[in-house]
Design a protein around this motif. Structure first.
Motif, PDB file in Angstrom:
ATOM      1  N   PHE A  77       0.854  -1.207   0.001  1.00  0.00           N
ATOM      2  CA  PHE A  77       0.033  -0.078   0.112  1.00  0.00           C
ATOM      3  C   PHE A  77       1.065   1.124  -0.123  1.00  0.00           C
ATOM      4  N   LEU A  78       0.472   2.327  -1.027  1.00  0.00           N
ATOM      5  CA  LEU A  78       1.315   3.371  -0.960  1.00  0.00           C
ATOM      6  C   LEU A  78       0.359   4.716  -0.547  1.00  0.00           C
ATOM      7  N   PRO A  79       0.635   4.902   0.777  1.00  0.00           N
ATOM      8  CA  PRO A  79      -0.337   5.856   1.535  1.00  0.00           C
ATOM      9  C   PRO A  79      -0.126   7.296   0.988  1.00  0.00           C
ATOM     10  N   GLN A  80      -1.232   7.950   0.529  1.00  0.00           N
ATOM     11  CA  GLN A  80      -1.109   9.321   0.015  1.00  0.00           C
ATOM     12  C   GLN A  80      -0.954  10.576   1.162  1.00  0.00           C
ATOM     13  N   LEU A  81      -0.012  11.593   1.025  1.00  0.00           N
ATOM     14  CA  LEU A  81       0.193  12.245   2.115  1.00  0.00           C
ATOM     15  C   LEU A  81      -0.954  13.324   2.371  1.00  0.00           C
ATOM     16  N   THR A  82      -1.777  13.402   1.213  1.00  0.00           N
ATOM     17  CA  THR A  82      -2.848  14.637   1.250  1.00  0.00           C
ATOM     18  C   THR A  82      -4.229  13.996   1.473  1.00  0.00           C
ATOM     19  N   SER A  83      -4.217  12.834   1.527  1.00  0.00           N
ATOM     20  CA  SER A  83      -5.757  12.127   1.864  1.00  0.00           C
ATOM     21  C   SER A  83      -5.442  10.678   2.528  1.00  0.00           C
ATOM     22  N   ASP A  84      -6.567  10.266   2.995  1.00  0.00           N
ATOM     23  CA  ASP A  84      -6.669   8.855   3.602  1.00  0.00           C
ATOM     24  C   ASP A  84      -6.603   7.635   2.618  1.00  0.00           C
ATOM     25  N   ASP A  85      -6.378   7.844   1.219  1.00  0.00           N
ATOM     26  CA  ASP A  85      -6.660   7.025   0.413  1.00  0.00           C
ATOM     27  C   ASP A  85      -5.023   6.387   0.177  1.00  0.00           C
ATOM     28  N   HIS A  86      -5.397   5.238  -0.377  1.00  0.00           N
ATOM     29  CA  HIS A  86      -4.080   4.570  -0.653  1.00  0.00           C
ATOM     30  C   HIS A  86      -3.748   3.973  -2.188  1.00  0.00           C
ATOM     31  N   ASP A  87      -2.768   4.234  -2.829  1.00  0.00           N
ATOM     32  CA  ASP A  87      -2.471   3.606  -3.980  1.00  0.00           C
ATOM     33  C   ASP A  87      -2.186   1.958  -3.561  1.00  0.00           C
ATOM     34  N   VAL A  88      -1.724   1.280  -4.924  1.00  0.00           N
ATOM     35  CA  VAL A  88      -1.419   0.055  -4.611  1.00  0.00           C
ATOM     36  C   VAL A  88      -0.385  -0.231  -5.475  1.00  0.00           C
ATOM     37  N   PHE A  89       0.695  -0.824  -5.124  1.00  0.00           N
ATOM     38  CA  PHE A  89       1.917  -1.586  -5.920  1.00  0.00           C
ATOM     39  C   PHE A  89       1.853  -3.043  -5.707  1.00  0.00           C
ATOM     40  N   ARG A  90       1.221  -3.724  -6.771  1.00  0.00           N
ATOM     41  CA  ARG A  90       1.050  -5.225  -6.697  1.00  0.00           C
ATOM     42  C   ARG A  90       1.705  -5.898  -7.805  1.00  0.00           C
ATOM     43  N   ARG A  91       2.383  -7.077  -7.727  1.00  0.00           N
ATOM     44  CA  ARG A  91       2.928  -7.658  -8.853  1.00  0.00           C
ATOM     45  C   ARG A  91       2.609  -9.162  -8.416  1.00  0.00           C
ATOM     46  N   ILE A  92       2.661 -10.078  -9.353  1.00  0.00           N
ATOM     47  CA  ILE A  92       2.708 -11.452  -9.394  1.00  0.00           C
ATOM     48  C   ILE A  92       3.725 -12.025 -10.465  1.00  0.00           C
ATOM     49  N   ASP A  93       4.676 -12.620 -10.017  1.00  0.00           N
ATOM     50  CA  ASP A  93       5.962 -13.209 -10.704  1.00  0.00           C
ATOM     51  C   ASP A  93       5.917 -14.772 -10.366  1.00  0.00           C
ATOM     52  N   VAL A  94       6.487 -15.401 -11.306  1.00  0.00           N
ATOM     53  CA  VAL A  94       6.992 -16.859 -11.352  1.00  0.00           C
ATOM     54  C   VAL A  94       8.539 -17.049 -11.493  1.00  0.00           C
ATOM     55  N   ASP A  95       9.227 -17.405 -10.670  1.00  0.00           N
ATOM     56  CA  ASP A  95      10.624 -17.642 -10.724  1.00  0.00           C
ATOM     57  C   ASP A  95      11.076 -19.201 -11.336  1.00  0.00           C
ATOM     58  N   MET A  96      11.600 -19.113 -12.372  1.00  0.00           N
ATOM     59  CA  MET A  96      12.059 -20.312 -12.961  1.00  0.00           C
ATOM     60  C   MET A  96      13.345 -20.482 -13.250  1.00  0.00           C
ATOM     61  N   GLY A  97      14.014 -21.813 -12.862  1.00  0.00           N
ATOM     62  CA  GLY A  97      15.395 -21.742 -12.604  1.00  0.00           C
ATOM     63  C   GLY A  97      15.952 -23.056 -12.032  1.00  0.00           C
ATOM     64  N   ILE A  98      17.181 -22.962 -11.534  1.00  0.00           N
ATOM     65  CA  ILE A  98      18.018 -24.087 -11.122  1.00  0.00           C
ATOM     66  C   ILE A  98      18.360 -23.485  -9.544  1.00  0.00           C
ATOM     67  N   ALA A  99      18.306 -24.429  -8.748  1.00  0.00           N
ATOM     68  CA  ALA A  99      18.617 -24.322  -7.232  1.00  0.00           C
ATOM     69  C   ALA A  99      19.385 -25.384  -6.791  1.00  0.00           C
ATOM     70  N   TYR A 100      20.384 -24.790  -5.815  1.00  0.00           N
ATOM     71  CA  TYR A 100      21.161 -25.629  -5.422  1.00  0.00           C
ATOM     72  C   TYR A 100      21.408 -25.399  -3.851  1.00  0.00           C
ATOM     73  N   ASN A 101      20.873 -26.451  -2.933  1.00  0.00           N
ATOM     74  CA  ASN A 101      20.761 -26.376  -1.509  1.00  0.00           C
ATOM     75  C   ASN A 101      22.036 -27.332  -0.983  1.00  0.00           C
ATOM     76  N   ARG A 102      22.751 -26.644   0.079  1.00  0.00           N
ATOM     77  CA  ARG A 102      23.902 -27.267   0.633  1.00  0.00           C
ATOM     78  C   ARG A 102      23.738 -27.147   2.269  1.00  0.00           C
ATOM     79  N   SER A 103      23.897 -28.145   2.783  1.00  0.00           N
ATOM     80  CA  SER A 103      24.199 -28.416   4.460  1.00  0.00           C
ATOM     81  C   SER A 103      25.554 -28.412   4.692  1.00  0.00           C
ATOM     82  N   PHE A 104      26.246 -27.265   5.295  1.00  0.00           N
ATOM     83  CA  PHE A 104      27.494 -26.925   5.467  1.00  0.00           C
ATOM     84  C   PHE A 104      27.671 -27.758   6.808  1.00  0.00           C
ATOM     85  N   THR A 105      26.920 -27.747   7.737  1.00  0.00           N
ATOM     86  CA  THR A 105      27.103 -28.557   9.134  1.00  0.00           C
ATOM     87  C   THR A 105      25.669 -29.023   9.501  1.00  0.00           C
TER      88      THR A 105
END
Length: 340
Positions: A261-289
């Motif tokens: 939510f992006l509050p407007q300083l001159t009023s009580d209304d809110h703009d909105v910044f919203r995004r929906i993404d899909v991350d596609m790729g390769i992952a490597y998980n390592r347990s060090f200890t």
């Protein structure tokens, strides 16, 4: 189903006498009191890990449960255009910290809460454009609490309930106290059909700038001792290959949604910044200890939807990304310390 887990009882038999030891002097009594508090806290953390590892859904070879985690994300090459018609290129950087705290641990029930903090900032490449000047001044922050409960209905049937309560917004010139509260609630029934297969179905409800209801489907299956699939719709689809007991390789796709939510300083209304993404790729998980691990995830982030305030236009909102995740887990030697 036994009333208590053998590993939990073993730790109880170890920690209780230790925590109640008596001292011969006032100084030693204070020291014992501090030691008792530390032991009690450690016992709670270990007990949660024992419950999670032994009783929760999950197959051999899957990544360990994260107790405390820190994540950093870089997504360069995004372009926005403002009212002036000029475009600015930027890199999105996200930092995220989360820690689980045990609340209740029983033979068939566990409850934990996890406060978290997320920050997102735009590193603008170039100067002068309206969009660049606006986005570069945003300080996007999110503070929330995850609540998770696990109910063992029998040895192969579970009910998992989760809730997320958060406040997310631009804190430039204001605070999160001035943005609305959002929540997400879900409930899933899981069934282990065989030693190598488990399935689940449930429902998820989200309330942010709108109201959303979605079905949830879970399917985990091991093809062999090294390979398997992990599916949690609508969030994740992954193919897993276990290089060793401490190294896991993934090819996966993960969806993520961010709403601020992006509050407007001159009023009580809110703009909105919203995004929906899909991350596609390769992952490597390592347990060090036995208690620490890390995961590196890189690939292509495809934007499915973006909502922006005013006349700002997303020219290029898809591109490469890199995620680094450092986490702590319950030590393996304590998880395996079962009573004989």
């Amino acid at each position: 189903m036994p009333r208590s887990h053998p590993a939990t009882e073993s730790l109880q038999n170890y920690f209780v006498p230790l925590c109640h030891c008596k001292s011969r002097s006032i100084g030693r009594q204070k020291y014992s009191s501090v030691k008792a508090s530390i032991c009690l806290a450690l016992f709670q953390v270990v007990s949660l890990g024992l419950f999670a590892q032994q009783f929760k859904p999950g197959l051999p070879g899957m990544a360990p449960t994260k107790w405390i985690s820190y994540r950093n994300v870089h997504a360069p090459g995004r372009v926005y255009q403002g009212v002036s018609g000029n475009s600015s290129r930027y890199t999105l950087e996200e930092c995220y910290v989360k820690a689980y705290i045990p609340v209740a641990i029983k033979s068939r029930f566990a409850l934990a809460v996890a406060p978290y903090y997320r920050s997102e900032n735009f590193e603008i490449k170039g100067t002068g454009a309206y969009a660049g000047e606006q986005l570069s001044t945003w300080n996007l922050r999110s503070v929330g609490l995850d609540i998770k409960s696990l109910i063992c209905l029998d040895s192969a049937f579970w009910m998992i309930n989760t809730a997320n309560i958060s406040k997310s917004g631009n804190v430039t010139g204001t605070s999160l106290a001035n943005v609305p509260l959002t929540y997400t609630i879900s409930s899933v029934f899981m069934k282990r059909r065989s030693p190598d297969t488990e399935m689940g179905i449930g429902i998820m409800v989200n309330k942010s700038n709108n109201f959303l209801v979605l079905p949830v489907f879970v399917y985990n299956h091991n093809f062999s001792t090294r390979t398997g699939v992990e599916i949690t719709l609508p969030h994740k689809v992954a193919w897993r290959y276990n290089l060793s007991s401490s190294d896991i390789f993934y090819i996966k796709s993960e969806a993520n949604t961010r709403s601020y939510f992006l509050p407007q300083l001159t009023s009580d209304d809110h703009d909105v910044f919203r995004r929906i993404d899909v991350d596609m790729g390769i992952a490597y998980n390592r347990s060090f200890t036995s208690f620490m691990g890390a995961e590196l995830f890189a690939g292509y982030r495809k934007n499915l939807s973006t909502r922006l305030p005013g006349t700002v236009i997303a020219v290029q909102n898809s591109g490469c990304f890199v995620t680094f995740d450092l986490y702590l887990k319950v030590p393996e030697r304590l998880r395996l310390n079962k009573r004989k």
